[in-house]
Write a protein that holds these residues in place. Structure first.
Motif: not given
Length: 491
Positions: A298, A258-261, A263
């Motif tokens: 990604q 979540g912090q790095h956007d 998976s």
């Protein structure tokens, strides 16, 4: 992230993507006896190269993966660069020079090329020194031009060192390395950095378990798992402390994602990719079915923050370390394979050395060194439940393994002891006494540490002394006595 960070150079003429597409799932897709569609599978590889994921990893036993890759390279590559890495996993027991050539030619034919860019070799039993002969034959074929570069797969730290010190030029070692399996951090990374060998890490996603899909879910039963990869890596989860600890790790990864956007899978693989000496991570694909190309791209577009790294390292501290060194899952219990044993890999391990009946009910094992004929002795003798292994040096045929490296020589000597014991129905665990002779007193600690690494779980009686060994090239000589029960009719 710049293009330099998207690739790694295994050699000046072999640059690979830092995210390698693994084709081991082809074997799983074909396990019911039906081959996947060759042309459709080959065409699906185009999307990877278009995305810059130009490197594919396969093996002689990954179903029709080599044929698919060859068809792709011949018909759909369209002038784009691609690296096709494969493996040779021979049956245990060693091969002839002709058999090795046949294996390489088979790969060339399947890949429709005149040179294998990287051929990675697997050995089943280090106590059988024939793996060094296999590698020597592969080296000859490399010099002939049929192989571009040699790599290893599932080699542990000690035996990567043995191979390197045997004059075999190795550019990579492919091993399991993940958040669940940190064995490579116990010495492998350091050796690879010292010797300029790149680690190719598979299992970084643990068969898909290291993903959002499994967060806050009930523990699956082993019998309900759908793929060989899931069957395999559920065993790793169990060994690492079980489902609750695994869920704790997933929660930490989810927060970092979540912090790095990105998976959870990206976070899990990125942590491994950022380890020193790791050249690439290998992420499996079910060609035409489950590919995750955009998600894999990604992985190369971010780096972990210090906070995320620290949180992950704290979570790893709650896991039970996987025992042993890299590749042990294929050589000793617990076998962390899909089946939980080696039944779908090999049928049996042949004896490393030939045996013959001796006088007075003895059984003799011979390793074939020049010293045995010259001085009239056996590598080992079994009489009843006792096995006596002669003073053993790091001699392989007519050459010394390990040059002036006492660590390598000691490992190879203990391998020969183990091979003699195995040939007479014993094992290292049966050893009750060892005697170590070293040429240079300065080497005592290095030799003693290797003895501790190999015999620490046995702790036999031991003596270590300085001695004038026969042959200036020899740094260490070891003999051993063992007591073991009758096995396979051998006494």
């Amino acid at each position: 992230m710049n293009s330099q960070e998207r690739y790694t150079d295994l050699a000046p003429d072999l640059r690979i993507s830092r995210v390698v597409t693994g084709l081991w799932q082809i074997a799983d897709m074909e396990r019911d006896g039906e081959s996947v569609n060759l042309d459709e599978s080959a065409r699906s590889m185009q999307a990877y190269t278009a995305a810059g994921l130009s490197t594919f990893d396969m093996a002689d036993h990954y179903g029709s993966s080599e044929e698919i890759a060859g068809h792709f390279a011949r018909n759909y590559l369209d002038g784009q660069p691609a690296q096709l890495l494969t493996k040779w996993v021979p049956k245990p027991g060693g091969a002839s020079r002709e058999t090795v050539r046949e294996a390489v030619q088979r790969a060339l034919d399947r890949l429709q090329t005149d040179q294998v860019q990287l051929l990675q070799y697997h050995a089943w039993n280090y106590a059988d020194p024939s793996y060094l002969d296999d590698l020597s034959y592969l080296k000859e074929l490399k010099e002939e031009g049929l192989i571009g570069h040699l790599g290893l797969t599932n080699f542990d730290t000690a035996h990567l060192r043995v191979v390197l010190e045997s004059g075999i030029d190795i550019v990579s070692n492919q091993v399991c390395f993940s958040l669940l399996d940190q064995r490579a951090a116990n010495g492998m990374l350091k050796l690879c950095a010292e010797k300029n060998v790149k680690l190719l890490a598979f299992g970084t996603l643990a068969g898909g378990f290291l993903s959002e899909r499994w967060l806050n879910t009930p523990e699956p039963d082993q019998s309900t798992l759908a793929t060989w990869s899931q069957m395999k890596y559920k065993r790793y989860i169990d060994e690492a402390g079980g489902w609750p600890r695994f869920q704790n790790l997933l929660a930490v990864l989810h927060a970092a994602a979540g912090q790095h956007d990105v998976s959870v899978a990206n976070i899990a693989s990125r942590f491994i990719l950022e380890q020193p000496a790791v050249g690439a991570v290998i992420i499996g694909a079910r060609l035409g079915q489950s590919e995750h190309i955009e998600n894999n791209k990604q992985l190369l577009d971010f780096t972990l923050s210090k906070e995320s790294r620290a949180a992950i390292e704290n979570a790893l501290g709650t896991l039970t370390p996987i025992h042993g060194d890299c590749g042990d899952e294929y050589r000793k219990p617990p076998f962390l394979t899909a089946s939980g044993d080696l039944s779908h890999h090999i049928e049996t391990l042949p004896a490393p050395y030939p045996t013959s009946p001796g006088s007075d009910g003895q059984t003799l094992a011979l390793s074939g060194t020049v010293w045995e004929d010259l001085a009239g002795f056996s590598r080992a003798v079994r009489k009843g439940d006792a096995i006596y292994v002669s003073g053993t040096t790091a001699t392989h045929h007519d050459r010394v393994i390990g040059a002036q490296d006492p660590i390598t020589q000691t490992h190879y000597v203990i391998d020969k002891l183990e091979g003699a014991l195995q040939s007479l129905g014993g094992c290292l665990e049966n050893v009750v006494r060892t005697r170590i002779f070293i040429r240079n007193m300065d080497d005592w600690e290095a030799v003693a540490r290797v003895h501790g690494e190999r015999f620490g779980h046995v702790q036999p009686a031991n003596t270590l002394v300085r001695a004038e060994l026969v042959g200036d090239e020899y740094l260490v000589e070891i003999e051993a006595d063992a007591i073991c029960p009758p096995q396979n009719g051998v006494r």
